[in-house]
Design a protein around this motif. Structure first.
Motif, PDB file in Angstrom:
ATOM      1  N   UNK A 218       0.833  -1.206   0.000  1.00 34.63           N
ATOM      2  CA  UNK A 218       0.000   0.000   0.000  1.00 34.63           C
ATOM      3  C   UNK A 218       0.864   1.250   0.000  1.00 34.63           C
ATOM      4  N   UNK A 219       1.880   1.307   0.875  1.00 37.06           N
ATOM      5  CA  UNK A 219       2.715   2.514   0.928  1.00 37.06           C
ATOM      6  C   UNK A 219       3.541   2.672  -0.349  1.00 37.06           C
TER       7      UNK A 219
ATOM      8  N   UNK B 221       1.875   6.043  -7.306  1.00 38.69           N
ATOM      9  CA  UNK B 221       0.815   6.849  -7.922  1.00 38.69           C
ATOM     10  C   UNK B 221       1.137   8.341  -7.839  1.00 38.69           C
ATOM     11  N   UNK B 222       1.701   8.754  -6.705  1.00 38.95           N
ATOM     12  CA  UNK B 222       2.012  10.161  -6.480  1.00 38.95           C
ATOM     13  C   UNK B 222       3.083  10.662  -7.454  1.00 38.95           C
ATOM     14  N   UNK B 223       4.183   9.940  -7.587  1.00 39.27           N
ATOM     15  CA  UNK B 223       5.267  10.425  -8.451  1.00 39.27           C
ATOM     16  C   UNK B 223       4.956  10.217  -9.934  1.00 39.27           C
TER      17      UNK B 223
ATOM     18  N   UNK C 294      12.353   9.808   7.670  1.00 40.57           N
ATOM     19  CA  UNK C 294      11.657   8.664   8.241  1.00 40.57           C
ATOM     20  C   UNK C 294      10.219   8.567   7.760  1.00 40.57           C
ATOM     21  N   UNK C 295       9.681   7.368   7.881  1.00 38.01           N
ATOM     22  CA  UNK C 295       8.268   7.153   7.563  1.00 38.01           C
ATOM     23  C   UNK C 295       7.419   7.690   8.702  1.00 38.01           C
ATOM     24  N   UNK C 296       6.145   7.885   8.459  1.00 36.33           N
ATOM     25  CA  UNK C 296       5.233   8.348   9.503  1.00 36.33           C
ATOM     26  C   UNK C 296       5.075   7.248  10.545  1.00 36.33           C
ATOM     27  N   UNK C 297       4.424   7.562  11.641  1.00 37.12           N
ATOM     28  CA  UNK C 297       4.195   6.546  12.667  1.00 37.12           C
ATOM     29  C   UNK C 297       3.348   5.399  12.136  1.00 37.12           C
ATOM     30  N   UNK C 298       2.583   5.663  11.083  1.00 34.64           N
ATOM     31  CA  UNK C 298       1.783   4.620  10.445  1.00 34.64           C
ATOM     32  C   UNK C 298       2.565   3.821   9.407  1.00 34.64           C
ATOM     33  N   UNK C 299       3.866   4.131   9.246  1.00 39.25           N
ATOM     34  CA  UNK C 299       4.697   3.379   8.319  1.00 39.25           C
ATOM     35  C   UNK C 299       4.581   3.811   6.867  1.00 39.25           C
ATOM     36  N   UNK C 300       4.125   5.038   6.652  1.00 39.81           N
ATOM     37  CA  UNK C 300       3.947   5.531   5.286  1.00 39.81           C
ATOM     38  C   UNK C 300       4.860   6.717   5.015  1.00 39.81           C
ATOM     39  N   UNK C 301       4.966   7.078   3.739  1.00 37.73           N
ATOM     40  CA  UNK C 301       5.701   8.275   3.340  1.00 37.73           C
ATOM     41  C   UNK C 301       4.767   9.466   3.517  1.00 37.73           C
ATOM     42  N   UNK C 302       5.260  10.530   4.127  1.00 36.22           N
ATOM     43  CA  UNK C 302       4.480  11.753   4.278  1.00 36.22           C
ATOM     44  C   UNK C 302       4.447  12.434   2.915  1.00 36.22           C
ATOM     45  N   UNK C 303       3.352  12.266   2.189  1.00 39.09           N
ATOM     46  CA  UNK C 303       3.253  12.790   0.834  1.00 39.09           C
ATOM     47  C   UNK C 303       3.263  14.313   0.786  1.00 39.09           C
ATOM     48  N   UNK C 304       2.837  14.968   1.846  1.00 37.69           N
ATOM     49  CA  UNK C 304       2.908  16.433   1.904  1.00 37.69           C
ATOM     50  C   UNK C 304       4.356  16.905   1.915  1.00 37.69           C
ATOM     51  N   UNK C 305       5.178  16.263   2.731  1.00 36.43           N
ATOM     52  CA  UNK C 305       6.605  16.590   2.782  1.00 36.43           C
ATOM     53  C   UNK C 305       7.266  16.268   1.450  1.00 36.43           C
TER      54      UNK C 305
END
Length: 148
Positions: free
Chosen positions: A8-9, A15-17, A103-114
């Motif tokens: 998922x991450x 999809x974002x890039x 680092x990844x977020x606490x949820x284990x994802x990439x912060x797409x805003x950053x």
């Protein structure tokens, strides 16, 4: 971490890039659990250097803007972005580059805003780089304006 969260991450970043005109690199895709362990897997920005194509010579050719999942100093999964330029610090501050990890977020994802804010700054610089100037800077030392 479950395989579902890993995929998922990876797909979120993919999809974002891709929506920003990036391309997928490597031998595996982001829907594959092995994507994280594939040293060639990630994304690159083909508009780097104004879209000019160059022959690749290892440890010599300037790198295009790229990003990927990797491992941090403590073995944790992090996300990395490498701005376009010369690796290994042989030229000037304008042309040299190095891996930026976050680092990844606490949820284990990439912060797409950053990530978005970072790419908003790095993509125009990558497009504007002149690959010939990068190579000259690498081999003949810092650019004249940066010599002290």
């Amino acid at each position: 971490m479950t395989a579902t969260l890993l995929i998922t991450r990876q797909l979120e970043v993919h999809d974002h890039v891709l929506a920003r005109d990036w391309r997928l690199d490597g031998d595996t895709g982001p829907a594959d659990v092995r994507f994280l362990d594939d040293a060639t897997a990630g994304w690159s920005y083909p508009a780097s250097f104004g879209g000019e194509r160059t022959n690749t010579v290892s440890d010599t050719t300037p790198v295009v803007l790229q990003c990927y999942f990797t491992f941090g100093d403590e073995g944790e999964v992090v996300f990395a972005v490498v701005p376009a330029g010369n690796l290994r610090g042989s030229g000037c501050a304008k042309h040299d580059t190095a891996e930026l990890q976050f680092p990844l977020t606490t949820g284990g994802r990439v912060d797409l805003g950053t990530l978005t804010a970072m790419l908003d700054e790095l993509e125009p610089r990558a497009r504007a780089h002149d690959v010939h100037a990068l190579v000259e800077c690498r081999y003949f030392g810092p650019c004249p304006a940066d010599r002290r």
